[in-house]
Scaffold this motif. Sequence first.
Motif, mmCIF file in Angstrom:
data_model
loop_
_atom_site.group_PDB
_atom_site.id
_atom_site.type_symbol
_atom_site.label_atom_id
_atom_site.label_comp_id
_atom_site.label_asym_id
_atom_site.label_seq_id
_atom_site.Cartn_x
_atom_site.Cartn_y
_atom_site.Cartn_z
ATOM 1 N N UNK A 193 0.707 -1.058 0.426
ATOM 2 C CA UNK A 193 0.099 -0.080 -0.138
ATOM 3 C C UNK A 193 0.593 1.346 -0.150
ATOM 4 N N UNK A 194 2.128 1.378 0.804
ATOM 5 C CA UNK A 194 2.863 2.737 0.301
ATOM 6 C C UNK A 194 2.989 2.757 -0.685
ATOM 7 N N UNK A 195 3.375 1.444 -1.548
ATOM 8 C CA UNK A 195 4.261 1.984 -2.516
ATOM 9 C C UNK A 195 3.186 2.853 -3.965
ATOM 10 N N UNK A 196 2.274 1.922 -3.475
ATOM 11 C CA UNK A 196 1.108 2.715 -4.524
ATOM 12 C C UNK A 196 0.648 3.994 -3.683
ATOM 13 N N UNK A 197 1.125 4.534 -2.369
ATOM 14 C CA UNK A 197 1.029 5.745 -1.867
ATOM 15 C C UNK A 197 1.862 7.530 -2.477
ATOM 16 N N UNK A 198 2.822 6.121 -2.381
ATOM 17 C CA UNK A 198 4.222 6.978 -3.174
ATOM 18 C C UNK A 198 4.066 6.749 -4.929
ATOM 19 N N UNK A 199 3.395 6.079 -5.650
ATOM 20 C CA UNK A 199 2.795 6.564 -7.513
ATOM 21 C C UNK A 199 1.724 7.109 -6.910
ATOM 22 N N UNK A 200 1.140 7.002 -6.144
ATOM 23 C CA UNK A 200 0.315 8.734 -6.173
ATOM 24 C C UNK A 200 0.443 10.261 -5.832
#
Length: 258
Positions: A193-200
Amino acid sequence: MPIAKELSTDPALEAQVFWFKYRREIAILLILAIVAIFATAGYRFYRDRREATAATLFAAAKTPAAYEEVIKRYGDTAAAASAYLLLANEERKNSKYAEANATLVKILEKFPQHELASTARMAMAANLEAMGKQDEALATYQQIASANAGNFNAPMALIEQVHILQEKNRIDDARRICETIMTQYRDSYAAMEAGQLLRTFSKSAKLQAPPIVAPPKPGSSASATVPPTMKVLPTAQPAPNSPSLMPAKPSPAPSAQP
C-alpha cells in the motif's frame, strides 16, 4: 619434645551429631518443601482447569452479554482478554466509540503484556479517528509504531498515519513514512500500500507542477515568438434618415389587343 597427635574424625558420628542438633529445623524445611511442591502442582492444575473452562465458555459466547459473562467469571484468563476485544468490537459496531475505548483500556490495565495489547491500542486509535479526534489518533498510532517496532501492528500503525497525514494535506510527511515502510517493512502488506501511495503522490506532484517556459534565445525579437494579432474592422453603420432602397417592381407587360 612432645609431638601433637592428629585427632581422627568420624563422618558418621558427625552426621549424627548434626542431625541431633538441627533435626527440628531440618524437619521443618523438608515439610515446607513438600508443601510448596504440592501447592505449586495444585495451583497449576487449578489454573489449567480454569483456563480450559473459560475457553469453553468463550467459544460458545456470541453476544455482548455472553462476553461480559466470561469477563465476570474468568476475568484473569486469556479467554477474558479475547472477550474484552470482542466486546469492544461490538460496541464499535454500535457506534459506541467512547464505551469501546473504555473496554480496551481495561485490557491494557489487566493484561499489559498480552500479545494482543498492541491490537487493543490500534482499535483505540481507530475509535478516536471515528470520533473525529485526528490528532489523538495520530499520536496513538505514532506510539504504537515506536513502542512495538518488531510487532506485526507496527507497519499498520505507520500506514494509518499516512492516511491521516494525507487528509491533513501533509504530503511530505506522508511520503517520508511511506519510504520508512518500504525500507523497514518491505515484506509486509503495508509495504504494498505504501508503494501505491508513493506513486499517487508522484503523479499529484507532476500535475501540480507549473509548466516550464523556455527563455527566448538572445538576439531574437519578442515579435518572433508572439503571433500577430488580427484587427477586426467594425461594420459600417447606415447613415441616419437615409432612404431605404427598395427593389423596383417590374412593369406589367402590355396586354395583346384582339
